[in-house]
Design a protein around this motif. Structure first.
Motif, PDB file in Angstrom:
ATOM      1  N   GLY A 135      14.631 -66.510   9.749  1.00 19.99           N
ATOM      2  CA  GLY A 135      13.261 -66.084   9.944  1.00 19.99           C
ATOM      3  C   GLY A 135      13.186 -64.664  10.436  1.00 19.99           C
ATOM      4  N   ASN A 136      12.093 -64.325  11.032  1.00 16.83           N
ATOM      5  CA  ASN A 136      11.875 -62.952  11.496  1.00 16.83           C
ATOM      6  C   ASN A 136      12.716 -62.668  12.711  1.00 16.83           C
ATOM      7  N   ASP A 137      13.368 -61.507  12.684  1.00 15.23           N
ATOM      8  CA  ASP A 137      14.175 -61.070  13.809  1.00 15.23           C
ATOM      9  C   ASP A 137      13.563 -59.845  14.453  1.00 15.23           C
ATOM     10  N   SER A 138      12.308 -59.575  14.187  1.00 18.77           N
ATOM     11  CA  SER A 138      11.655 -58.348  14.659  1.00 18.77           C
ATOM     12  C   SER A 138      11.550 -58.310  16.151  1.00 18.77           C
ATOM     13  N   HIS A 194      14.555 -61.231   7.096  1.00 16.73           N
ATOM     14  CA  HIS A 194      13.901 -60.339   8.044  1.00 16.73           C
ATOM     15  C   HIS A 194      12.631 -59.810   7.387  1.00 16.73           C
ATOM     16  N   THR A 195      11.587 -59.602   8.171  1.00 18.35           N
ATOM     17  CA  THR A 195      10.375 -58.977   7.654  1.00 18.35           C
ATOM     18  C   THR A 195      10.097 -57.711   8.449  1.00 18.35           C
ATOM     19  N   ALA A 196       9.515 -56.723   7.776  1.00 21.53           N
ATOM     20  CA  ALA A 196       9.180 -55.451   8.412  1.00 21.53           C
ATOM     21  C   ALA A 196       8.129 -54.748   7.566  1.00 21.53           C
ATOM     22  N   GLN A 197       7.381 -53.853   8.199  1.00 16.17           N
ATOM     23  CA  GLN A 197       6.424 -53.035   7.467  1.00 16.17           C
ATOM     24  C   GLN A 197       7.046 -51.711   7.042  1.00 16.17           C
ATOM     25  N   ASP A 198       8.067 -51.277   7.736  1.00 16.87           N
ATOM     26  CA  ASP A 198       8.690 -49.984   7.483  1.00 16.87           C
ATOM     27  C   ASP A 198       9.931 -50.154   6.604  1.00 16.87           C
ATOM     28  N   PRO A 199       9.959 -49.529   5.417  1.00 13.09           N
ATOM     29  CA  PRO A 199      11.130 -49.664   4.541  1.00 13.09           C
ATOM     30  C   PRO A 199      12.422 -49.153   5.180  1.00 13.09           C
ATOM     31  N   ILE A 200      12.326 -48.108   6.001  1.00 14.86           N
ATOM     32  CA  ILE A 200      13.520 -47.580   6.657  1.00 14.86           C
ATOM     33  C   ILE A 200      14.078 -48.609   7.632  1.00 14.86           C
ATOM     34  N   GLU A 201      13.194 -49.237   8.410  1.00 15.82           N
ATOM     35  CA  GLU A 201      13.633 -50.296   9.331  1.00 15.82           C
ATOM     36  C   GLU A 201      14.322 -51.416   8.570  1.00 15.82           C
ATOM     37  N   MET A 202      13.757 -51.791   7.416  1.00 12.83           N
ATOM     38  CA  MET A 202      14.330 -52.877   6.616  1.00 12.83           C
ATOM     39  C   MET A 202      15.738 -52.518   6.140  1.00 12.83           C
ATOM     40  N   ASP A 225       1.218 -55.192   3.764  1.00  7.95           N
ATOM     41  CA  ASP A 225       2.132 -54.067   3.904  1.00  7.95           C
ATOM     42  C   ASP A 225       3.498 -54.554   4.366  1.00  7.95           C
ATOM     43  N   ILE A 226       3.793 -55.822   4.127  1.00  7.02           N
ATOM     44  CA  ILE A 226       4.992 -56.454   4.672  1.00  7.02           C
ATOM     45  C   ILE A 226       6.079 -56.553   3.605  1.00  7.02           C
ATOM     46  N   LEU A 227       7.298 -56.199   4.016  1.00  6.43           N
ATOM     47  CA  LEU A 227       8.481 -56.360   3.180  1.00  6.43           C
ATOM     48  C   LEU A 227       9.282 -57.545   3.713  1.00  6.43           C
ATOM     49  N   HIS A 228       9.833 -58.322   2.803  1.00  8.92           N
ATOM     50  CA  HIS A 228      10.653 -59.480   3.176  1.00  8.92           C
ATOM     51  C   HIS A 228      12.040 -59.252   2.594  1.00  8.92           C
ATOM     52  N   GLY A 229      13.040 -59.157   3.467  1.00  6.31           N
ATOM     53  CA  GLY A 229      14.401 -58.894   3.015  1.00  6.31           C
ATOM     54  C   GLY A 229      15.299 -60.088   3.200  1.00  6.31           C
ATOM     55  N   THR A 230      16.235 -60.246   2.259  1.00  8.07           N
ATOM     56  CA  THR A 230      17.249 -61.284   2.350  1.00  8.07           C
ATOM     57  C   THR A 230      18.605 -60.616   2.188  1.00  8.07           C
ATOM     58  N   TRP A 281      18.269 -52.521   8.938  1.00 13.80           N
ATOM     59  CA  TRP A 281      18.652 -53.893   9.283  1.00 13.80           C
ATOM     60  C   TRP A 281      19.650 -54.429   8.257  1.00 13.80           C
ATOM     61  N   MET A 282      19.350 -54.223   6.972  1.00 18.65           N
ATOM     62  CA  MET A 282      20.231 -54.717   5.906  1.00 18.65           C
ATOM     63  C   MET A 282      21.628 -54.125   6.019  1.00 18.65           C
ATOM     64  N   LEU A 283      21.697 -52.812   6.177  1.00 23.20           N
ATOM     65  CA  LEU A 283      22.976 -52.124   6.135  1.00 23.20           C
ATOM     66  C   LEU A 283      23.747 -52.200   7.444  1.00 23.20           C
ATOM     67  N   ALA A 284      23.141 -52.746   8.497  1.00 28.59           N
ATOM     68  CA  ALA A 284      23.822 -52.897   9.778  1.00 28.59           C
ATOM     69  C   ALA A 284      24.749 -54.105   9.800  1.00 28.59           C
TER      70      ALA A 284
END
Length: 61
Positions: A58-61, A30-38, A18-23, A41-44
């Motif tokens: 790596g992971n910044d969770s 960054h990795t997250a399970q919640d698409p909104i959190e991802m 259930d993990i998303l990996h964003g670049t 993070w991206m748009l911040a």
């Protein structure tokens, strides 16, 4: 996704999890399970993360 300014954001789903990996366009990851959190993070950018090379990747969770 490409922003109007040409920046590329990439989010991949890790199959079998259930993990998303964003670049981000800056190279940070960054990795997250919640698409909104991802997307938050991206748009911040640049708040929430610094361009690659200033902090370890790596992971910044």
């Amino acid at each position: 996704m490409t922003s109007p300014t040409g920046e590329v954001y990439r989010i991949d789903w890790l199959p079998g999890t259930d993990i998303l990996h964003g670049t981000c366009h800056c190279g940070r990851e960054h990795t997250a399970q919640d698409p909104i959190e991802m997307w938050e993070w991206m748009l911040a950018h640049p708040q929430g993360h610094e361009p690659q090379g200033q902090e370890p990747r790596g992971n910044d969770s």
